[in-house]
Structure formats: structure tokens, C-alpha cells
Enzyme design. Sequence first.
Site, PDB file in Angstrom:
ATOM      1  N   SER A 149       0.830  -1.211   0.000  1.00 19.51           N
ATOM      2  CA  SER A 149       0.000   0.000   0.000  1.00 19.51           C
ATOM      3  C   SER A 149       0.861   1.256   0.000  1.00 19.51           C
ATOM      4  O   SER A 149       2.070   1.199   0.241  1.00 19.51           O
ATOM      5  CB  SER A 149      -0.892   0.013   1.237  1.00 19.51           C
ATOM      6  OG  SER A 149      -0.098   0.290   2.376  1.00 19.51           O
ATOM      7  N   LYS A 150       0.202   2.373  -0.247  1.00 23.33           N
ATOM      8  CA  LYS A 150       0.904   3.654  -0.245  1.00 23.33           C
ATOM      9  C   LYS A 150       1.568   3.874   1.115  1.00 23.33           C
ATOM     10  O   LYS A 150       2.665   4.403   1.202  1.00 23.33           O
ATOM     11  CB  LYS A 150      -0.089   4.774  -0.557  1.00 23.33           C
ATOM     12  CG  LYS A 150       0.506   6.162  -0.400  1.00 23.33           C
ATOM     13  CD  LYS A 150      -0.366   7.240  -0.979  1.00 23.33           C
ATOM     14  CE  LYS A 150       0.282   8.594  -0.915  1.00 23.33           C
ATOM     15  NZ  LYS A 150       0.484   9.110   0.440  1.00 23.33           N
TER      16      LYS A 150
END
Length: 505
Positions: A261-262
Site C-alpha cells: 500500500s501507499k
Amino acid sequence: MHKVRVRFAPSPTGPLHIGGVRTALYNYLFAKKHHGVFILRIEDTDQARFVEGAEGYIIEALRWCGITVDEGINEGGNYAPYRQSERKEIYRQYADMLVEKGDAYYAFDTPDQLEKMREAAVAEGRTFIYNASNRGMLHNSLSMKEDECERLLASGEQYVIRYKMPAEEEIHFNDLIRGNMVVNTGTLDDKVLFKSDGMPTYHLANIVDDHLMEISHVIRGEEWLPSLPLHVLMYRSFGCEVPAFAHLPLILKPDGKGKLSKRDGDKMGFPVFPLYWPYGETAKGYREEGYYPEAFINMLALLGWNPGTEKEIFSMEELIEAFSIERVHKAGSRFDPDKARWFNHIYLQQKENKQLAIEFREFLRARGFHYDIIRLEKLVAMVKERVSFVKDLWTETDFFFESPDAWDKDIVAKRWKPESPVILAELRDTMANLPDFSAEETEKIVKSWIEAKGYSTGLVMNSLRLVVVGALRGPHLFDIISWIGREETLIRIDKGIDTLGQIQK
Ligand code: GLU
């Protein structure tokens, strides 16, 4: 086999995750390998999730990666339009067709009513699934009288169209990566195909377009695998041929626990998007971090696929040649930020020094330094092997451009000896009179001077490096002084003599 036609079908809901880029890449490689067509279709029917700028971002990201589109919103093609919001009328016809066939129905349950039923189910420890088990008790065209339904439709009552999932049926399907699978429809729900806002859902638009655009292979992320039984049934309802499917494994966090994920990138300092995302909550991009697109693509290609050999460095042409769906992994692949940097290091080493000098010149210009290519090429040659990015050239060579003005106290305490100032003052005079300031010449003369004087080479060289570089790092010292030149070397010696004694106190 039919002509290979594949599509990358992103929804413009934000920046494109590197997992999405990899999906595009595998589609592209597969298409090119089989002399097929790579299509870019924009799936923008979910108005609530539409994000301004996302479509342009997707196009620019593919362009930067060297993934060229054969048919798409900008390229056009025989199956245009390629933006789903421009195909609205088509989907309605297909939804109506399913209703007429009895494979779909109108449902008038309001979002509120559905939410209440969901909550009630949760309170009883059940999950609410809208399907054959309860649809007879819900508010839809199957449970109500025909004239009641017609009245509601005519009065403009809001409704959705749902797919009528068979009650209990085993659906068999195949995935090129995962093999044969079977699912009982009793566990599936009657998915909404057409929404009250007059737009199709993903499921309807996607199947209709894959059919109309004659897609031969659907290659997409594994998050769509649970939708596959529904999709297979919809093809059956429409009476059209089912394409081949391949669901790609996830790209996992570096520790292997869950999808990358970011936040993982933010925490560990690497981007999860190809380009900088400038809207709203901004995000880093590989391009802006200084990655070469070839290195980025090479890294991504091997994140979920292997060529079956030890070879790791592939050009796009070589990837096309080597790629096969059968060698895509079933299990998720851990993202390795060090490996990503390693790929860039390798690609940077393959660049000509002149090319790197040109890139570095741009970097320096932005910082107000103006140097010619010939001089920068020499610099590149000195430090190239140590760097992975053009911006690293600066961290390796900043002292070539700026005289040091900060020193590490501990190093000075250890390496700056009481006799250092006197020796450097003598060395300064020797250097001032050298006929030639080339690296070879200064090295030869300084070394024989050290010998004649009976000084310790270590002491002289460390003292000189401290005043010229500001630390005990950098390439060969005589290469450095020759590059910065006689005048600057003498200035730095003088400044060092004045400053370093003070630091030690
Ligand atoms: N629009 C879908 C997405 O954003 C496409 C899924 C598919 O390829 O079928 O991922």
C-alpha cells in the site's frame, strides 16, 4: 486461436498503483508476443469514485513506461468509443435483454431498507446475501405482481437491475494461472448490474465491452477472481463466447504480509506509483525519484513472473520474447525496495558517461551550477560505480562544487594532527609552483615531496583530504584536486588551516 486482443481497463479513481502498471505490462507483453492488439479502455461508470486528472495520469504513466496502446481513447479504433461513460446507451440494451430473458430483474429495495436488513443479519450473526434464498421476500419484480412492477416503473420509482443468480448450481471455470475451479452459486449474491443513476456497474459494462471489443484474453488482478463465476454466467446468458482468463497475483508488502500500500511506501521511503501524483494527497512517483523507465519495467516484470532462467536484465523486446502466462506465479510477490534500486543501478551503469553528464548537468543547473559536459563526464567516470541514480552523483560529488564548511568533530580530532597546519602550508607552496596541475603530475610530485621530507603519507593525505573534501570520503584525492583546479585547492588548504585547528579545541 482467435486474434489476440487484450485490454487494460483501469478506473480513473486516483493514481495508478504499480500493481496496475504490472497488469498493463503483462497484457502488453502478451499482446506483442502473439502479434495481437493492446487496448486501453477507461472504466469510468462509477461517478462517485471518479477523480479528475486520473485518466491523464494513466495515459502519461503508460507512455513513460514505454507501453504503447494500439486502440484506446486517444488512438481510436474500430471498437470506439473506449471510454465507458460514452457507451451508456449500449449497456442499457444489454441489461434489458437480460431482464427479458429472465436472467435479471428489477429491484426496488431502497439503500436504507437494505442497510437495515444487513444490520439485522449481523445482529443475528448471519451475513445478508441478496439471492435465491430470500429474493422472494424482497421488493423486486420477481416477488411482486407484474402490474405492480409496471406501475412502479411507470411512476419513476428508483430501481436497480440485479442478475438472477441460479439457486444451486456448480459453475466450472478455468484460469490460465490457477487452473480449473468450481463454485456453487448458492454462496453468491444477485449482483447489481444497472444502477438507479442510469449507469451500469462494473460487472455489466465490463462483460458487454469485453464481448463487443472481441477481447480474447482477460488478464487482470486477482481481486477480480471472486467475480469470475458471475462473469462466466453472464456470458452464458448473453449467449456469447467466454474469453480466456488469467488472474495475476498480488504485489505484497516487503514483509509479505498483505497487499503493498501507499502507507508501506511512505513508511519505508519508496513510491508505489509510477509518477508523482499532484492532486489532493500527493504521492511520490518512480519517475520523479530518478528511476529509468526501463529499470522500473524490468523490476515490475519479474515481480510475479519468472523466465525460468537466471537472467534478470531484460529489455522490453526481450521481455516480449520471453513472456508467457504459464510462468506467472500463483502466489503473491513481495516487493523489495532494495532490488528496485539495484535495477536502476544496473541500468545506470549501462549508460554512456556522456549521457549521464547531460542528465547531471540538468540536475546541477536547477541548483544554479553551470558546467560543461566534458568536465562533468570526468566527474561521472570517477563515481559512476557507486551510484544508482543521477541524484546520487550529487551526494557523491557535492564537494567538487562547494568548498566544505562543516566537519565531523570526531574525525577531525582523530585525523588532524598538531603538525598538519605546518605540513599543509609547505604543501601549499609546493603546489602553487607546480608547472602542471594534472592528477598524474600532482600525485607524482606530492608523493616524492612526502618521501623527501620523511613525512607520513597517511598523515599528509588525510589532512589534505579533510581540507579539500571536508571528510574522509570521495574518489582518488589527486583526481579531485586536479578537477577543482589549483586556485580552488589552495583556497581550501588556507581555509582548512584556519578552521580545523579551531574545531579541534
Ligand atoms: N475497472 C476494473 C479495475 O479498475 C477492471 C477490472 C478488469 O480488468 O476486469 O480494475
